[in-house]
Design an enzyme around this catalytic site. Structure first.
Site, PDB file in Angstrom:
ATOM      1  N   GLY A  51       7.208  -3.222   8.689  1.00  0.00           N
ATOM      2  CA  GLY A  51       6.596  -4.547   8.869  1.00  0.00           C
ATOM      3  C   GLY A  51       6.320  -5.215   7.530  1.00  0.00           C
ATOM      4  O   GLY A  51       5.961  -4.537   6.569  1.00  0.00           O
ATOM      5  N   ARG A  99      11.114  -6.200 -13.182  1.00  0.00           N
ATOM      6  CA  ARG A  99      10.826  -6.557 -14.577  1.00  0.00           C
ATOM      7  C   ARG A  99      10.554  -5.314 -15.435  1.00  0.00           C
ATOM      8  O   ARG A  99      10.960  -5.245 -16.598  1.00  0.00           O
ATOM      9  CB  ARG A  99       9.637  -7.528 -14.645  1.00  0.00           C
ATOM     10  CG  ARG A  99       9.980  -8.885 -14.028  1.00  0.00           C
ATOM     11  CD  ARG A  99       8.880  -9.878 -14.273  1.00  0.00           C
ATOM     12  NE  ARG A  99       8.949 -10.400 -15.618  1.00  0.00           N
ATOM     13  CZ  ARG A  99       9.546 -11.536 -15.955  1.00  0.00           C
ATOM     14  NH1 ARG A  99      10.104 -12.285 -15.033  1.00  0.00           N
ATOM     15  NH2 ARG A  99       9.585 -11.942 -17.190  1.00  0.00           N
ATOM     16  N   ARG A 136      13.564  -2.437  10.914  1.00  0.00           N
ATOM     17  CA  ARG A 136      13.269  -1.130  11.484  1.00  0.00           C
ATOM     18  C   ARG A 136      14.628  -0.537  11.826  1.00  0.00           C
ATOM     19  O   ARG A 136      15.521  -1.262  12.286  1.00  0.00           O
ATOM     20  CB  ARG A 136      12.352  -1.277  12.688  1.00  0.00           C
ATOM     21  CG  ARG A 136      11.001  -1.827  12.230  1.00  0.00           C
ATOM     22  CD  ARG A 136       9.901  -1.706  13.242  1.00  0.00           C
ATOM     23  NE  ARG A 136       8.615  -1.640  12.577  1.00  0.00           N
ATOM     24  CZ  ARG A 136       7.788  -2.702  12.413  1.00  0.00           C
ATOM     25  NH1 ARG A 136       8.110  -3.877  12.865  1.00  0.00           N
ATOM     26  NH2 ARG A 136       6.629  -2.537  11.813  1.00  0.00           N
ATOM     27  N   ASP A 139       3.488   3.733   6.664  1.00  0.00           N
ATOM     28  CA  ASP A 139       3.529   5.175   6.910  1.00  0.00           C
ATOM     29  C   ASP A 139       4.814   5.596   7.628  1.00  0.00           C
ATOM     30  O   ASP A 139       5.302   6.705   7.407  1.00  0.00           O
ATOM     31  CB  ASP A 139       2.265   5.661   7.624  1.00  0.00           C
ATOM     32  CG  ASP A 139       2.245   5.276   9.079  1.00  0.00           C
ATOM     33  OD1 ASP A 139       2.414   4.086   9.371  1.00  0.00           O
ATOM     34  OD2 ASP A 139       2.069   6.170   9.927  1.00  0.00           O
ATOM     35  N   GLY A 140       5.401   4.696   8.448  1.00  0.00           N
ATOM     36  CA  GLY A 140       6.673   5.014   9.103  1.00  0.00           C
ATOM     37  C   GLY A 140       7.787   5.154   8.074  1.00  0.00           C
ATOM     38  O   GLY A 140       8.499   6.164   8.047  1.00  0.00           O
ATOM     39  N   THR A 193       0.845  -2.050   3.739  1.00  0.00           N
ATOM     40  CA  THR A 193       0.559  -2.307   5.156  1.00  0.00           C
ATOM     41  C   THR A 193      -0.731  -3.108   5.224  1.00  0.00           C
ATOM     42  O   THR A 193      -1.686  -2.810   4.486  1.00  0.00           O
ATOM     43  CB  THR A 193       0.403  -1.030   6.024  1.00  0.00           C
ATOM     44  OG1 THR A 193      -0.412  -1.342   7.155  1.00  0.00           O
ATOM     45  CG2 THR A 193      -0.276   0.110   5.290  1.00  0.00           C
ATOM     46  N   ASP A 251      -2.723  -2.887   7.440  1.00  0.00           N
ATOM     47  CA  ASP A 251      -3.723  -2.048   8.127  1.00  0.00           C
ATOM     48  C   ASP A 251      -4.517  -1.123   7.202  1.00  0.00           C
ATOM     49  O   ASP A 251      -5.522  -0.545   7.624  1.00  0.00           O
ATOM     50  CB  ASP A 251      -3.035  -1.169   9.186  1.00  0.00           C
ATOM     51  CG  ASP A 251      -2.487  -1.990  10.332  1.00  0.00           C
ATOM     52  OD1 ASP A 251      -3.017  -3.085  10.579  1.00  0.00           O
ATOM     53  OD2 ASP A 251      -1.528  -1.537  10.984  1.00  0.00           O
ATOM     54  N   ASP A 255      -3.941   1.839   6.340  1.00  0.00           N
ATOM     55  CA  ASP A 255      -4.139   3.170   6.932  1.00  0.00           C
ATOM     56  C   ASP A 255      -3.196   4.238   6.373  1.00  0.00           C
ATOM     57  O   ASP A 255      -2.552   4.965   7.119  1.00  0.00           O
ATOM     58  CB  ASP A 255      -4.018   3.087   8.461  1.00  0.00           C
ATOM     59  CG  ASP A 255      -2.677   2.519   8.909  1.00  0.00           C
ATOM     60  OD1 ASP A 255      -1.931   1.998   8.060  1.00  0.00           O
ATOM     61  OD2 ASP A 255      -2.370   2.603  10.110  1.00  0.00           O
ATOM     62  N   ARG A 298     -15.397 -20.070  14.663  1.00  0.00           N
ATOM     63  CA  ARG A 298     -16.870 -20.143  14.738  1.00  0.00           C
ATOM     64  C   ARG A 298     -17.325 -21.597  14.920  1.00  0.00           C
ATOM     65  O   ARG A 298     -18.271 -21.869  15.649  1.00  0.00           O
ATOM     66  CB  ARG A 298     -17.487 -19.515  13.478  1.00  0.00           C
ATOM     67  CG  ARG A 298     -18.980 -19.574  13.383  1.00  0.00           C
ATOM     68  CD  ARG A 298     -19.696 -18.587  14.287  1.00  0.00           C
ATOM     69  NE  ARG A 298     -19.842 -17.271  13.689  1.00  0.00           N
ATOM     70  CZ  ARG A 298     -20.552 -16.278  14.252  1.00  0.00           C
ATOM     71  NH1 ARG A 298     -21.177 -16.456  15.404  1.00  0.00           N
ATOM     72  NH2 ARG A 298     -20.624 -15.110  13.666  1.00  0.00           N
ATOM     73  N   GLY A 343      -4.452  -3.839  14.027  1.00  0.00           N
ATOM     74  CA  GLY A 343      -4.988  -2.488  13.841  1.00  0.00           C
ATOM     75  C   GLY A 343      -4.738  -1.683  15.104  1.00  0.00           C
ATOM     76  O   GLY A 343      -5.618  -1.572  15.946  1.00  0.00           O
ATOM     77  N   ARG A 344      -3.490  -1.175  15.234  1.00  0.00           N
ATOM     78  CA  ARG A 344      -3.151  -0.413  16.448  1.00  0.00           C
ATOM     79  C   ARG A 344      -3.946   0.867  16.529  1.00  0.00           C
ATOM     80  O   ARG A 344      -4.395   1.268  17.580  1.00  0.00           O
ATOM     81  CB  ARG A 344      -1.655  -0.074  16.458  1.00  0.00           C
ATOM     82  CG  ARG A 344      -0.817  -1.088  17.196  1.00  0.00           C
ATOM     83  CD  ARG A 344       0.575  -0.556  17.365  1.00  0.00           C
ATOM     84  NE  ARG A 344       1.092  -0.079  16.075  1.00  0.00           N
ATOM     85  CZ  ARG A 344       2.164  -0.559  15.472  1.00  0.00           C
ATOM     86  NH1 ARG A 344       2.844  -1.510  16.031  1.00  0.00           N
ATOM     87  NH2 ARG A 344       2.579  -0.087  14.315  1.00  0.00           N
TER      88      ARG A 344
END
Ligand code: ADP
Length: 326
Positions: A14, A28, A75, A106-107, A129, A131, A133, A158, A174-175
């Site tokens: 992603g 560079r 992917r 991470d993938g 990422t 996320d 994570d 808001r 955030g899966r």
């Protein structure tokens, strides 16, 4: 002294803000050290297809501020197979590429691990990422920008919530990690934050209504990570609506706007630092590691040790949520 002459760089998985800043830093730094740099288009798909091109300073000029990735990303189901990775290896050998810089999540880093366990091409991973994570680094490229984007979007929500005395359930990415939800939730003064790492305590939210919420406040924002255990923002809102049908409630899914846009200052600096450090590591003879930054220091973590990182809510963080949203 390193004998390295030719390296290649790719972005995979992603997209995230800051990829271009990192590509620029890698190219560079390579030019500074007189290395040839090959760009691989479309991540692992391009590696398998031999979709390569020579990069120089002009290919990375005026990109530090741009979102997305000039190298494109993908992917690749083929790279998950030994046959696909063998094809990729053959293409790299044909092009006489001696080392790889991969910017990925991470993938993609799991793909790097699979490749380097069979083939001997020095490989440096750089964590990106939104996320945040991935272990081995305090922050991943893209996280800071994504949280700023979500914060600005929720500030706007808001205004509407306040004008209409409305409750908003806002879903952020955030899966399976709550980093974006937690940081964004604190930054917008959310009344509740629901993340995958902790139990969903709806009772706390219910008690805000039972105490006569709309006599005290005109708006209420609940930030929900998409992978929360009960479900995303729609699921949580249904549960609240069942119990308190009299309130005006709405759901907003922020979605892919969190991935794009110009990278923040912090992401540009992190991306630049990790890009330079990746080339420095290769020149020192390092291989099959991920480069990260922990407490300001550059840290090398072996690819085989890379796993997902989860947000650990400490008592001090809990206090932030509980005290500030009272
Ligand atoms: P990200 O890198 O952003 O986490 P993905 O999880 O989609 O993105 O992974 C990107 C690509 O990495 C996958 O499409 C696949 O080609 C490769 N990949 C992921 N996991 C593995 C694995 N276990 N073995 C080989 N390749 C993998």
């Amino acid at each position: 002294m390193s004998n390295l002459k030719k390296i290649a760089i790719l972005t995979s998985g992603g997209d995230a803000p800051g990829l271009n800043a990192c590509i620029r830093a890698v190219v560079r730094t390579s030019i500074f050290h007189k290395l040839d740099v090959i760009g691989i288009h479309r991540g692992y798909e391009g590696m398998i297809d031999g979709d390569f091109f020579k990069m120089d300073a002009t290919t990375v000029s005026n990109i530090i501020q741009r979102g997305g990735t000039i190298l494109k990303s993908s992917r690749s189901e083929r790279f998950k197979t030994p046959e696909g990775r063998e094809l990729a290896y053959r293409q790299l050998k044909k092009e006489e590429i001696e080392a790889i810089i991969l910017i990925g999540g991470d993938g993609s880093l799991a793909g790097s691990k699979a490749f380097t366990s069979t083939y001997n091409i020095p490989w440096i991973g750089i964590p990106k990422t939104i996320d945040n994570d991935i272990i081995g680094t305090d922050f991943t490229i893209g996280y800071d920008t994504a949280t700023n984007t979500a914060m600005e979007a929720i500030d706007k929500i808001r205004d509407t919530a306040e004008s209409h005395n409305r409750i908003y359930f806002v879903e952020v990415m955030g899966r399976d990690s709550g980093f974006i939800a937690y940081k964004t939730g604190i930054s917008v003064g959310a009344e509740a934050i629901y993340i995958p790492e902790t139990k969903t305590d709806l009772q706390r939210l219910f008690s805000i209504f039972e105490k006569g919420w709309n006599r005290k406040k005109n708006s209420l924002i609940v930030v929900v990570a998409e992978g929360n255990e009960v479900g995303g923002a729609f699921k949580i809102s249904e549960k609240v609506k069942e119990k308190f049908p009299e309130y005006d409630m709405a759901v907003c899914i922020l979605g892919h706007i969190q991935r794009g846009g110009s990278p923040s200052c912090s992401d540009r600096v992190l991306a630049s630092k990790l890009g330079v450090s990746a080339i420095n590591a290769l020149l020192k003879g390092e291989k099959n590691i991920m480069i990260g930054e922990i407490k300001g220091d550059i840290i090398y973590t072996p690819l085989e040790k890379i796993t997902k990182k989860h947000l650990e809510i400490t008592p001090a963080m809990n206090e932030l949520i509980n005290v500030l949203s009272n």
